[in-house]
Structure formats: structure tokens, C-alpha cells
Design a protein around this motif. Structure first.
Motif, short mmCIF file in Angstrom:
data_model
loop_
_atom_site.label_atom_id
_atom_site.label_comp_id
_atom_site.label_asym_id
_atom_site.label_seq_id
_atom_site.Cartn_x
_atom_site.Cartn_y
_atom_site.Cartn_z
N ILE A 167 -12.24 -19.56 23.69
CA ILE A 167 -10.88 -19.86 24.14
C ILE A 167 -10.88 -21.23 24.81
O ILE A 167 -11.88 -21.66 25.38
CB ILE A 167 -10.32 -18.79 25.11
N GLY A 227 -4.15 -13.01 21.93
CA GLY A 227 -5.17 -13.69 22.72
C GLY A 227 -6.53 -13.02 22.63
O GLY A 227 -7.33 -13.08 23.56
N ARG A 228 -6.81 -12.37 21.49
CA ARG A 228 -8.06 -11.61 21.31
C ARG A 228 -9.28 -12.49 21.58
O ARG A 228 -9.37 -13.61 21.11
CB ARG A 228 -8.12 -11.10 19.88
N THR A 229 -10.25 -11.95 22.34
CA THR A 229 -11.48 -12.70 22.61
C THR A 229 -12.74 -11.94 22.24
O THR A 229 -13.84 -12.49 22.36
CB THR A 229 -11.58 -13.08 24.11
N HIS A 258 -18.00 -12.56 20.54
CA HIS A 258 -16.85 -13.05 21.29
C HIS A 258 -16.24 -14.23 20.54
O HIS A 258 -16.91 -14.90 19.75
CB HIS A 258 -17.25 -13.53 22.69
N ALA A 265 -6.68 -19.45 21.48
CA ALA A 265 -7.73 -18.46 21.19
C ALA A 265 -8.12 -18.64 19.73
O ALA A 265 -7.26 -18.61 18.84
CB ALA A 265 -7.21 -17.05 21.44
N ARG A 317 -8.86 -8.44 24.92
CA ARG A 317 -8.98 -9.71 25.65
C ARG A 317 -9.80 -9.47 26.91
O ARG A 317 -9.31 -8.88 27.87
CB ARG A 317 -7.58 -10.24 25.99
N THR A 374 -10.71 -5.65 30.82
CA THR A 374 -9.43 -6.15 30.31
C THR A 374 -8.53 -6.70 31.42
O THR A 374 -8.84 -6.62 32.61
CB THR A 374 -8.68 -5.02 29.59
N PHE A 415 -3.83 -17.99 29.48
CA PHE A 415 -3.26 -17.38 28.27
C PHE A 415 -1.81 -17.00 28.51
O PHE A 415 -0.93 -17.26 27.68
CB PHE A 415 -4.06 -16.15 27.86
#
Length: 341
Positions: free
Chosen positions: A333, A294-296, A330, A322, A305, A269, A286
């Protein structure tokens, strides 16, 4: 505490533990995992700890109790040290002819083993890339799938391993690649690759990093079955490997004379040691131009993230997005960059 009911005393005790853990986590980006491998595990739960402390703050605020100060102080310290977990500002979007669109995407072998029980995932990924039309594409867990056609990119560099199933990392570009190579990480299939891309009069070094995976099954029923001691030990070992891989990468990075963009799946992270070391004085795109969490990564419990695009300070970050397209574990982005004149 004397004026609190018995239930509220228990709640405040739990609140105190969670607040101390969050405060402790703020020191971990500065502590090498090989020195404190067990403590480094807390990095994975920072988002959760922030959310829980936020709920405790709201609880005491509604109750009009001064106990709200505990979580508030810890959250304020975290905000000024690392920024907000959630970006409330709208995503920046500046259009200019000089823009360079960079997409980073861990494609999970284009769903080769049908982790997602749906046909044609690989072609949906390609359709997504065509639609977004990045000039540079950085891919982790790349596989030359028979249904994959990325020939609309003029240039590419791929580094593959494996005997039966070829996989690895790849960089695709609409601009000439004049130099490329791999930074090998020992005892793993993970590595970092680079490509020197020429755009106009500028040569830009693009790195694609894939750090060691923790191999955590995010399904609740499978997590319950896993022995917690073994899980924590494996995560600690993985973090030590990530630190070593980061050191190898940084040694290579020091020799680079070009402005650079660093993409990758860090499997860790923004509150981690490896994030801080790799980012250095670069900009996290980001934080510069994104919004929301901004979740990936597809983690069911809270937004995570772990995929990043960093840009040299010479770049203006004109946009960040994102995506929610669920074609892998995943999410892709994209950063929009331009070089100042």
C-alpha cells in the motif's frame, strides 16, 4: 413473522443471528482482548458479516418484506460508527512538490522458501518498489536476500533476528535518518522499529509495527483439517499478545515529540481493539484518500485489510493506493502525504 413461509422464517432466524453478531462486533474495538479473548475472534469476520447482512437486506428488499429493517439498521449503525467497508469514492490524487510517498509492504522474506512457485519473485518486488519510487519504505518480514539490492535508497535502518535465517523489520528513506531504534516485544520475533527522517526543515517519526501473527493457513483444505477449538484458542491468545505489544508501543509513542507516520502489519482488522488504540487521533490514509475494499492480505474468502498507514493530523493525505501485485501473502500500500504550511 406470521406471514412468512416456513423457509423464510428459517432464513430470518439465521439473519437475526448474523445481525446480532455484527452488532456485537461493533463493541469489540472498545473491549481489551485479554478480558474477552473469545469474543475478539469475531473481529476477523466483520467484513464477512457486513457482506452477509448486505445480502440479507437485498433478499428482503426483493421480497418487499419489512424484515429488511433488521440488517439495514445494523448496517447503518456500523456505517456511522466505523465507516463503509467499501469506499465508493474515487481515490484522491493531488500532485505537489511537497508530497512524501510512503509505501508499506510485508514482503514475506522475499519469497525465500518459494511459497509462491515462481522464480524471481524477489527481483519483481524490487522492480515494483523502483517503479513506484517511494521516498520512505516500511518493510515487515524483511530478509537480506542475496538477490536484493535496495541501495537506491540513501538511508536505511533494519532490525534483524534469527540464527540461521536473518529476518525482521526495516525502514528505507531517501531523506537522512538522524535517529532510529527498536521496541522489543518479549517472547516473539515480532517488534516495532522507528526512524526519525529529516525532510527539509521537518523531522518526521516513522514507525514500522509488526504485531503478533495468528498463523492461519488460508487454504480451504487446511482450514478444514484444523481443530476449531484449538484454532479459536490460538487466535484468542494471539489477540492478548497483540494487546500487550500495543501497550508497549503506545508507551514509546507518548515520548515522541515529532509529527509521525505509523506503518505496519497489525495482523488484525480495522474493527479491532489494537487498530483503534494505535490509530488514536491519527488519520487512516485509506479512509482519507483510498477507494474500494483496500485489501492488503491474500485471504480467499473475502477482502481483508490488516496493513495500515496512519498519518499525523498535520499531514494532508493527498493520495492512497492499494496494489494487486501478488509477490507475497500481503499486498503493498502507498500513501501520499504533505505537511501543511
Amino acid at each position: 413473522m406470521k406471514k412468512l413461509s416456513f423457509i423464510n422464517k428459517i432464513i430470518y432466524f439465521i439473519n437475526s443471528i448474523v445481525a446480532v453478531l455484527l452488532l456485537l462486533s461493533f463493541t469489540l474495538p472498545f473491549l481489551p482482548p485479554k478480558t474477552f479473548p473469545f469474543l475478539s475472534v469475531i473481529n476477523l469476520g466483520v467484513s464477512f458479516l457486513i457482506l452477509i447482512n448486505g445480502l440479507f437486506f437485498i433478499y428482503w428488499l426483493v421480497k418487499l418484506k419489512r424484515q429488511l429493517m433488521l440488517s439495514l439498521i445494523v448496517l447503518v449503525i456500523g456505517y456511522f460508527s466505523f465507516g463503509s467497508l467499501y469506499k465508493f469514492s474515487s481515490s484522491k490524487k493531488i500532485e505537489t512538490p511537497e508530497n512524501l510517498k510512503v509505501v508499506n509492504y510485508n514482503v514475506r522474506l522475499f519469497n525465500l522458501y518459494e511459497w509462491i512457485p515462481e522464480k524471481g519473485i524477489e527481483t519483481k518486488i524490487i522492480d515494483f518498489i523502483k517503479t513506484e519510487a517511494p521516498e520512505v519504505l516500511s518493510v515487515q518480514e524483511y530478509h537480506p536476500h542475496k538477490n536484493i539490492d535496495l541501495s537506491f535508497f540513501k538511508y536505511k535502518y533494519e532490525h534483524l533476528s534469527g540464527k540461521k535465517t536473518k529476518y525482521g523489520q526495516a525502514i528505507f528513506s531517501q531523506f537522512p535518518i538522524v535517529n532510529s531504534g527498536s521496541i522489543e516485544f518479549p517472547d516473539t520475533a515480532n517488534n516495532a522499529i522507528f526512524a526519525d527522517v529529516v525532510k527539509g526543515e521537518d523531522t518526521i517519526r516513522v514507525y514500522n509495527i509488526h504485531l503478533e501473527s495468528m498463523r492461519i493457513d488460508t487454504k480451504v483444505e487446511n482450514l478444514k483439517k484444523e481443530d476449531s477449538e484449538r484454532l479459536f484458542k490460538r487466535i484468542g491468545t494471539t489477540f492478548k499478545m497483540q494487546e500487550f505489544q500495543t501497550e508497549l508501543f503506545l508507551t514509546h509513542k507518548k515520548q515522541c515529540k515529532y509529527k509521525m507516520v505509523i506503518c505496519g502489519d497489525f495482523n488484525n482488522t480495522a474493527f479491532s481493539y489494537v487498530y483503534r488504540k494505535i490509530k488514536g487521533n491519527l488519520n487512516d490514509t485509506f479512509k482519507e484518500a483510498g477507494n474500494g475494499f483496500g485489501r492488503t492480505y491474500d485471504f480467499k474468502f473475502f477482502p481483508v485489510r490488516i496493513d495500515f498507514i496512519f498519518a499525523d493530523e498535520a499531514f494532508s493525505v493527498n493520495g492512497f493506493k492499494a496494489y494487486n501485485d501478488h509477490y507475497s501473502d500481503h499486498y503493498p500500500i502507498m500513501a501520499t502525504l504533505s505537511l501543511g504550511k
